[in-house]
Design an enzyme around this catalytic site. Structure first.
Site, PDB file in Angstrom:
ATOM      1  N   LEU A 193     -13.864   4.880   6.963  1.00  0.00           N
ATOM      2  CA  LEU A 193     -14.572   3.336   7.424  1.00  0.00           C
ATOM      3  C   LEU A 193     -13.617   2.601   8.501  1.00  0.00           C
ATOM      4  CD1 LEU A 193     -16.031   2.522   3.956  1.00  0.00           C
ATOM      5  CD2 LEU A 193     -17.185   3.633   6.040  1.00  0.00           C
ATOM      6  N   ASP A 245      -5.874 -14.377   4.392  1.00  0.00           N
ATOM      7  CA  ASP A 245      -6.478 -13.689   5.866  1.00  0.00           C
ATOM      8  C   ASP A 245      -7.934 -13.783   6.058  1.00  0.00           C
ATOM      9  OD1 ASP A 245      -5.568 -12.269   8.083  1.00  0.00           O
ATOM     10  OD2 ASP A 245      -5.890 -10.208   7.128  1.00  0.00           O
ATOM     11  N   GLY A 300      -5.958   0.362   9.716  1.00  0.00           N
ATOM     12  CA  GLY A 300      -5.208  -0.801  10.005  1.00  0.00           C
ATOM     13  C   GLY A 300      -3.952  -0.859   9.731  1.00  0.00           C
ATOM     14  N   GLY A 301      -2.961  -1.936   9.799  1.00  0.00           N
ATOM     15  CA  GLY A 301      -1.915  -1.582   9.456  1.00  0.00           C
ATOM     16  C   GLY A 301      -1.540  -1.718   7.986  1.00  0.00           C
ATOM     17  N   PHE A 302      -2.348  -1.911   7.312  1.00  0.00           N
ATOM     18  CA  PHE A 302      -2.396  -1.633   5.598  1.00  0.00           C
ATOM     19  C   PHE A 302      -2.531  -0.304   5.338  1.00  0.00           C
ATOM     20  CE2 PHE A 302      -6.497  -3.194   6.729  1.00  0.00           C
ATOM     21  CZ  PHE A 302      -7.341  -2.102   6.284  1.00  0.00           C
ATOM     22  N   LYS A 308      -9.415   2.207  -0.273  1.00  0.00           N
ATOM     23  CA  LYS A 308      -8.282   2.092   0.564  1.00  0.00           C
ATOM     24  C   LYS A 308      -7.059   2.629  -0.007  1.00  0.00           C
ATOM     25  CE  LYS A 308      -8.052  -2.440   1.410  1.00  0.00           C
ATOM     26  NZ  LYS A 308      -7.817  -4.046   1.426  1.00  0.00           N
TER      27      LYS A 308
END
Length: 664
Positions: free
Chosen positions: A354, A472, A357-359, A376
């Site tokens: 989906l 954020d 990102g950086g995470f 995640k």
């Protein structure tokens, strides 16, 4: 003279009656097994009667042999017979040798002779050789049950019944089958099955009918083969022998005759008594003694298989291995197994990804009894504080608000942390604001989303048991459910080292354009979330990111540009042009002014999220302020933005930061 003539006539009549009685005695016979009939038959070759059951065997499992069994007495059709006719019914069995393909079949034979010494023990079924096949001098009619497809004789298949006249090239043939009276169509039969098979051959006038059926079926109403043949033209001397012939050649099988009934008159044909028929022997394959070499090879293969299975087990165990510690027992209900998440996401297939990102990365999946989920995968290498961190994740899972993306649980595996969320089918808000492939959201939809996120933040700041800072807030972290309601989720900027310690002043985290200017000198607090929400309000209303280096310097900083529009008394000029003017100017002005109020450079001048909810729901009027008010319309210097470099190897990117009200 008259008496002498009368005497002569009576003598002729008497002789004719004697001849008729003799013919009547020879008109037919029936054998339910052949135990008492050895003297009635001419047997040659491999043919013999097996005792004590009386089974007539034509061939055994030896190659290059043939066998014949003929009724010894010929049937003569003299000049008094206007029509040549006969009917016969026999039961046979073709039994394959274990491990062999099967022999050539058998034939019911009508012949003017029983001398077949010139026949070949090959595919000629023991009645012809290469020179006699096709010769009219053979004077022979055969009904073949053929189990080999021979191109030499134009056979239709390797399981057929044929009518042969002086040749094995059948004048009529068909695949072995019988007519089912109940189904109204033909049902196939396998000749070389080893099961008993019935055969009827009826000849009357010039019509020859051949019928076959399994032992359990009565004679079908329709024959398999029917052919007009004048036998008086074939058998000129009108002397006929009836019997059976079979041969093996290089293909072998056991050929048996169980019972036979014959009559020159179809109405006088006697029935076979199936209860008296002999049993069919079914040979078994000989057990071969297993060689020691083969045993050793099998043992070696078994050991190799065990090693492979052990390797697969260890690989799968390593593949699904997780990090589990004793203190996690109390969080058991919130923990998912790695195996279940791996299967739910189809091995974290890239087609189900989906976002990235950086995470880390987010994958779509489906869990039984849970439904669609978003997983995640967060990479980490933390050595300390994991217990506090997991406790915090579980705490986040206990937060209940309709505008938060539910956090269902977690999983720890090696260098990975997996967080499981409820799946939001309409994706993130930024897809509808900045990607042209998706339709633009209407003004009412945008206003509903702003109200939803304001309510969620107010809950995190004041409604939960402890203060939760998001840190954020932006369009890409706002998810949309099936009704396009806003759900705050997909966080990821909370930095963790020794969890529970206050973050140092240099640990500013967030996204450029949404970060409050005081983050470099002060700790994070609820006012920094308010600043980010203000930038988010302007982002949603204007359809632009708070900081866009690709456009002119005049409009690059969204907060400053919106304030400039206000100074020119054209505040609504900042509204997203994709709306096409379809919005409430009054509502738009209030939202834009509230966004500017929340992004005030002076933290103490920003409203709380509770107040923001009151303003955006029109329960309270906005306080009086203008574009010239202190701190209004001033963008945070870009130099205060955090570095875009990747996190340190001792950092964990997670979903929430919790700050206790007592300052801990």
């Amino acid at each position: 003279m008259a008496s002498e003539r009368l005497h002569l006539i009576l003598l002729v009549i008497f002789n004719h009656l004697i001849s008729l009685l003799s013919q009547q005695e020879e008109a037919g016979f029936v054998y339910n097994g052949f135990g008492q009939a050895e003297t009635d038959f001419h047997l040659d070759g491999a043919a013999k009667i097996l005792f004590p059951d009386g089974l007539l065997q034509l061939t055994n499992a030896s190659s290059q042999q043939m066998g014949h069994a003929f009724f010894k007495k010929p049937f003569k059709f003299d000049s008094f017979d206007r029509k040549l006719s006969f009917s016969t019914h026999f039961v046979c069995a073709l039994v394959p040798k274990p491990g062999a393909d099967g022999g050539h079949g058998i034939a019911f034979v009508v012949s003017s002779s029983i001398d077949f010494t010139q026949a070949d023990p090959t595919q000629y079924l023991g009645v012809f050789n290469i020179s006699t096949n096709g010769s009219p001098s053979s004077q022979l009619l055969a009904i073949e049950l053929d189990t080999v497809e021979s191109a030499e004789f134009d056979d239709i298949d390797k399981n057929h019944v044929g009518i042969d006249i002086n040749s094995l090239n059948s004048v009529e043939s068909a695949s072995a089958s019988y007519f089912s009276d109940t189904k109204g169509k033909n049902q196939s039969i396998k000749l070389l099955s080893g099961d008993p098979l019935q055969v009827w051959v009826d000849y009357e006038g010039t019509l020859l009918n051949v019928t076959v059926a399994p032992l359990s079926i009565q004679k079908p109403n329709h024959p398999l083969l029917s052919r007009s043949i004048n036998l008086t033209e074939i058998f000129l001397d009108r002397t006929l022998f009836f019997g059976f012939s079979a041969s093996t050649g290089s293909l072998v099988s056991y050929q048996y005759i169980l019972g036979w009934s014959f009559s020159r008159n179809r109405m006088l044909l006697q029935r076979l008594d199936f209860s008296k028929l002999p049993q069919i022997p079914h040979p078994r394959a000989k057990k071969k003694q297993t060689s020691p070499l083969l045993i050793a090879l099998l043992v070696l293969i078994a050991l190799i298989m065990l090693a492979v299975l052990g390797g697969v087990y260890l690989y799968r165990r390593k593949k699904y291995a997780e990090v589990r510690e004793a203190w996690e027992k109390e969080y058991g209900p919130h923990r998912f197994s790695y195996k279940s998440l791996y299967k739910a996401t189809k091995g974290f297939d890239k087609d189900g990804r989906l976002g990235k990102g950086g995470f880390g990365e987010v994958y779509r999946g489906n869990l039984p009894r849970v439904g669609d989920i978003a997983v995640k995968r967060v990479c980490h290498d933390a050595k300390q504080g994991m217990k506090q961190f997991v406790a915090e994740v579980v705490t986040m899972g206990s937060l209940k608000h309709r505008n938060l993306v539910p956090l269902l649980g977690y999983c720890r595996r090696k260098g990975e942390l997996l967080l499981v969320y409820e799946y939001m089918c309409n994706g993130s808000l930024d897809q509808y604001l900045f990607h042209r492939k998706n339709p633009a959201l209407s003004w009412p939809q945008r206003l509903v989303i702003l109200k939803d996120i304001a309510s969620a933040l107010s809950y995190l700041h004041t409604g939960a048991n402890q203060v939760v800072l998001h840190r954020d807030i932006k369009a890409s972290n706002v998810m949309l459910d099936s009704n396009f309601n806003g759900r705050l989720g997909d966080f990821g900027m909370a930095r963790f080292e020794d969890y529970g310690d206050s973050l140092p002043a240099t640990a500013a985290v967030g996204t450029m354009g949404y970060m409050a200017p005081e983050l470099t000198t002060m700790k994070t607090c609820t006012r920094t979330d308010v600043y980010a929400f203000g930038a988010f309000m302007l982002e949603v209303s204007c359809g632009r990111r708070p900081l866009d280096p690709k456009i002119s310097a005049e409009k690059r900083h969204l907060i400053k540009w919106v304030c400039d529009c206000w100074r020119r008394d054209s505040l609504v000029d900042a509204i997203d042009r994709r709306l096409g003017g379809k919005y409430s100017a009054e509502e738009a002005e209030i939202v834009l002014k509230l966004g500017l109020l929340c992004t005030n450079m002076v933290a103490e001048s920003r409203p709380t999220m509770e107040q923001v909810v009151q303003y955006i729901y029109w329960n309270l009027p906005l306080p009086n302020f203008s574009p010239e008010s202190p701190g209004i319309g001033v963008s945070a210097p870009s130099t205060l933005a955090p570095s875009t470099s990747p996190p340190s190897r001792n950092s964990i990117f997670v979903t929430h930061t919790i700050t206790y009200r007592d300052g801990r």
